[in-house]
Write a protein that holds these residues in place. Sequence first.
Motif, PDB file in Angstrom:
ATOM      1  N   MET A 164       0.825  -1.205   0.000  1.00  0.00           N
ATOM      2  CA  MET A 164       0.000   0.000   0.000  1.00  0.00           C
ATOM      3  C   MET A 164       0.860   1.256   0.000  1.00  0.00           C
ATOM      4  O   MET A 164       1.913   1.298   0.622  1.00  0.00           O
ATOM      5  N   GLY A 165       0.344   2.293  -0.674  1.00  0.00           N
ATOM      6  CA  GLY A 165       0.982   3.597  -0.663  1.00  0.00           C
ATOM      7  C   GLY A 165      -0.072   4.685  -0.728  1.00  0.00           C
ATOM      8  O   GLY A 165      -1.178   4.460  -1.216  1.00  0.00           O
ATOM      9  N   ALA A 166       0.267   5.850  -0.220  1.00  0.00           N
ATOM     10  CA  ALA A 166      -0.663   6.987  -0.258  1.00  0.00           C
ATOM     11  C   ALA A 166       0.140   8.279  -0.326  1.00  0.00           C
ATOM     12  O   ALA A 166       1.277   8.347   0.139  1.00  0.00           O
ATOM     13  N   THR A 167      -0.484   9.300  -0.912  1.00  0.00           N
ATOM     14  CA  THR A 167       0.140  10.617  -1.024  1.00  0.00           C
ATOM     15  C   THR A 167      -0.830  11.682  -0.534  1.00  0.00           C
ATOM     16  O   THR A 167      -2.048  11.520  -0.625  1.00  0.00           O
ATOM     17  N   ALA A 168      -0.268  12.761  -0.006  1.00  0.00           N
ATOM     18  CA  ALA A 168      -1.081  13.902   0.438  1.00  0.00           C
ATOM     19  C   ALA A 168      -0.165  15.101   0.592  1.00  0.00           C
ATOM     20  O   ALA A 168       1.066  14.971   0.551  1.00  0.00           O
ATOM     21  N   GLY A 169      -0.770  16.253   0.811  1.00  0.00           N
ATOM     22  CA  GLY A 169      -0.003  17.485   0.942  1.00  0.00           C
ATOM     23  C   GLY A 169       0.768  17.582   2.243  1.00  0.00           C
ATOM     24  O   GLY A 169       1.828  18.193   2.293  1.00  0.00           O
ATOM     25  N   THR A 170       0.238  16.991   3.315  1.00  0.00           N
ATOM     26  CA  THR A 170       0.906  17.072   4.615  1.00  0.00           C
ATOM     27  C   THR A 170       0.944  15.712   5.293  1.00  0.00           C
ATOM     28  O   THR A 170       0.126  14.837   4.991  1.00  0.00           O
ATOM     29  N   ALA A 171       1.859  15.566   6.228  1.00  0.00           N
ATOM     30  CA  ALA A 171       2.006  14.316   6.974  1.00  0.00           C
ATOM     31  C   ALA A 171       0.820  14.034   7.889  1.00  0.00           C
ATOM     32  O   ALA A 171       0.674  12.915   8.379  1.00  0.00           O
ATOM     33  N   ARG A 172      -0.037  15.025   8.120  1.00  0.00           N
ATOM     34  CA  ARG A 172      -1.211  14.810   8.983  1.00  0.00           C
ATOM     35  C   ARG A 172      -2.092  13.674   8.484  1.00  0.00           C
ATOM     36  O   ARG A 172      -2.862  13.099   9.239  1.00  0.00           O
ATOM     37  N   HIS A 173      -2.001  13.358   7.195  1.00  0.00           N
ATOM     38  CA  HIS A 173      -2.872  12.333   6.612  1.00  0.00           C
ATOM     39  C   HIS A 173      -2.238  10.938   6.592  1.00  0.00           C
ATOM     40  O   HIS A 173      -2.835  10.007   6.055  1.00  0.00           O
ATOM     41  N   SER A 174      -1.068  10.766   7.174  1.00  0.00           N
ATOM     42  CA  SER A 174      -0.349   9.503   7.052  1.00  0.00           C
ATOM     43  C   SER A 174      -1.079   8.305   7.655  1.00  0.00           C
ATOM     44  O   SER A 174      -0.859   7.167   7.228  1.00  0.00           O
ATOM     45  N   LEU A 175      -1.959   8.534   8.605  1.00  0.00           N
ATOM     46  CA  LEU A 175      -2.666   7.407   9.228  1.00  0.00           C
ATOM     47  C   LEU A 175      -3.701   6.767   8.313  1.00  0.00           C
ATOM     48  O   LEU A 175      -4.271   5.732   8.650  1.00  0.00           O
ATOM     49  N   VAL A 176      -3.929   7.352   7.138  1.00  0.00           N
ATOM     50  CA  VAL A 176      -4.862   6.749   6.184  1.00  0.00           C
ATOM     51  C   VAL A 176      -4.438   5.314   5.854  1.00  0.00           C
ATOM     52  O   VAL A 176      -5.281   4.448   5.622  1.00  0.00           O
ATOM     53  N   LEU A 177      -3.149   5.051   5.856  1.00  0.00           N
ATOM     54  CA  LEU A 177      -2.662   3.706   5.553  1.00  0.00           C
ATOM     55  C   LEU A 177      -3.180   2.683   6.555  1.00  0.00           C
ATOM     56  O   LEU A 177      -3.614   1.596   6.173  1.00  0.00           O
ATOM     57  N   GLU A 178      -3.154   3.043   7.819  1.00  0.00           N
ATOM     58  CA  GLU A 178      -3.547   2.091   8.873  1.00  0.00           C
ATOM     59  C   GLU A 178      -5.033   2.119   9.205  1.00  0.00           C
ATOM     60  O   GLU A 178      -5.594   1.110   9.608  1.00  0.00           O
ATOM     61  N   HIS A 179      -5.666   3.276   9.041  1.00  0.00           N
ATOM     62  CA  HIS A 179      -7.064   3.401   9.461  1.00  0.00           C
ATOM     63  C   HIS A 179      -8.069   3.269   8.331  1.00  0.00           C
ATOM     64  O   HIS A 179      -9.270   3.162   8.592  1.00  0.00           O
ATOM     65  N   ALA A 180      -7.626   3.280   7.082  1.00  0.00           N
ATOM     66  CA  ALA A 180      -8.547   3.132   5.960  1.00  0.00           C
ATOM     67  C   ALA A 180      -8.096   2.014   5.011  1.00  0.00           C
ATOM     68  O   ALA A 180      -8.862   1.101   4.718  1.00  0.00           O
ATOM     69  N   MET A 181      -6.854   2.080   4.558  1.00  0.00           N
ATOM     70  CA  MET A 181      -6.411   1.125   3.545  1.00  0.00           C
ATOM     71  C   MET A 181      -6.190  -0.280   4.096  1.00  0.00           C
ATOM     72  O   MET A 181      -6.633  -1.258   3.495  1.00  0.00           O
ATOM     73  N   ARG A 182      -5.506  -0.390   5.241  1.00  0.00           N
ATOM     74  CA  ARG A 182      -5.245  -1.730   5.777  1.00  0.00           C
ATOM     75  C   ARG A 182      -6.554  -2.468   6.096  1.00  0.00           C
ATOM     76  O   ARG A 182      -6.689  -3.654   5.749  1.00  0.00           O
ATOM     77  N   PRO A 183      -7.564  -1.812   6.692  1.00  0.00           N
ATOM     78  CA  PRO A 183      -8.843  -2.522   6.897  1.00  0.00           C
ATOM     79  C   PRO A 183      -9.507  -2.942   5.581  1.00  0.00           C
ATOM     80  O   PRO A 183     -10.108  -4.020   5.507  1.00  0.00           O
ATOM     81  N   LEU A 184      -9.419  -2.111   4.548  1.00  0.00           N
ATOM     82  CA  LEU A 184      -9.992  -2.479   3.252  1.00  0.00           C
ATOM     83  C   LEU A 184      -9.356  -3.758   2.725  1.00  0.00           C
ATOM     84  O   LEU A 184     -10.056  -4.710   2.341  1.00  0.00           O
ATOM     85  N   PHE A 185      -8.025  -3.816   2.714  1.00  0.00           N
ATOM     86  CA  PHE A 185      -7.357  -4.995   2.178  1.00  0.00           C
ATOM     87  C   PHE A 185      -7.455  -6.196   3.114  1.00  0.00           C
ATOM     88  O   PHE A 185      -7.429  -7.341   2.651  1.00  0.00           O
TER      89      PHE A 185
END
Length: 194
Positions: A110-131
């Motif tokens: 998994m990988g994700a991009t955003a303007g600021t590091a504030r969004h980094s938890l998307v990997l663990e709180h959205a993407m990992r549960p999806l997969f």
Amino acid sequence: MTRIAVVSAGLSVPSSTRMLADRLAAAAVAALGPGATSEVVELRGHARDLADHLVTGFPGTSLRAAIDTVQNADGLIAVTPVFSASYSGLFKTFFDVLDREALAGRPVLMGATAGTARHSLVLEHAMRPLFSYLRALVTPTAVFAASDDWASEDLAERIRRAGEEFAGLVARSPRPAVAPDHGFVPFDQLLAGG
């Protein structure tokens, strides 16, 4: 031959999401060694087909090819931009139209991009549960890249580590069975013939 599918949900051209996807793919292919290849599925070009598929239940020809690329790959690299603290709707829609068993036991990086590091938890709180729901084998290291990360040596190291972990999972995983054809004829072709 080892085949890696790379799903990129970036919307702009050029796209930082696609740049991260390409770097992750290069790291994975390098770690897998000779005979490994990657094929990119750029979701931006399938947006209308995805919407049509949601309401008709039938993929168009180009979307069918993209789905087959993912379903028949030995592993998947999936990268999304972050919108409203989660993956993009385009990204989610693609995984909504896949067969529920398509990624079962399949290695995913998994990988994700955003303007600021504030969004980094998307990997663990959205993407990992999806997969996890799709029963994929997700690498321990996922890669997030904020705008400030692109010049960082740390990003290059995280990409290398994630690529090696992914390659290890791919090498140990059984090859996916090629999805049966079942004589599928796209709906638009059925309509054109009658």
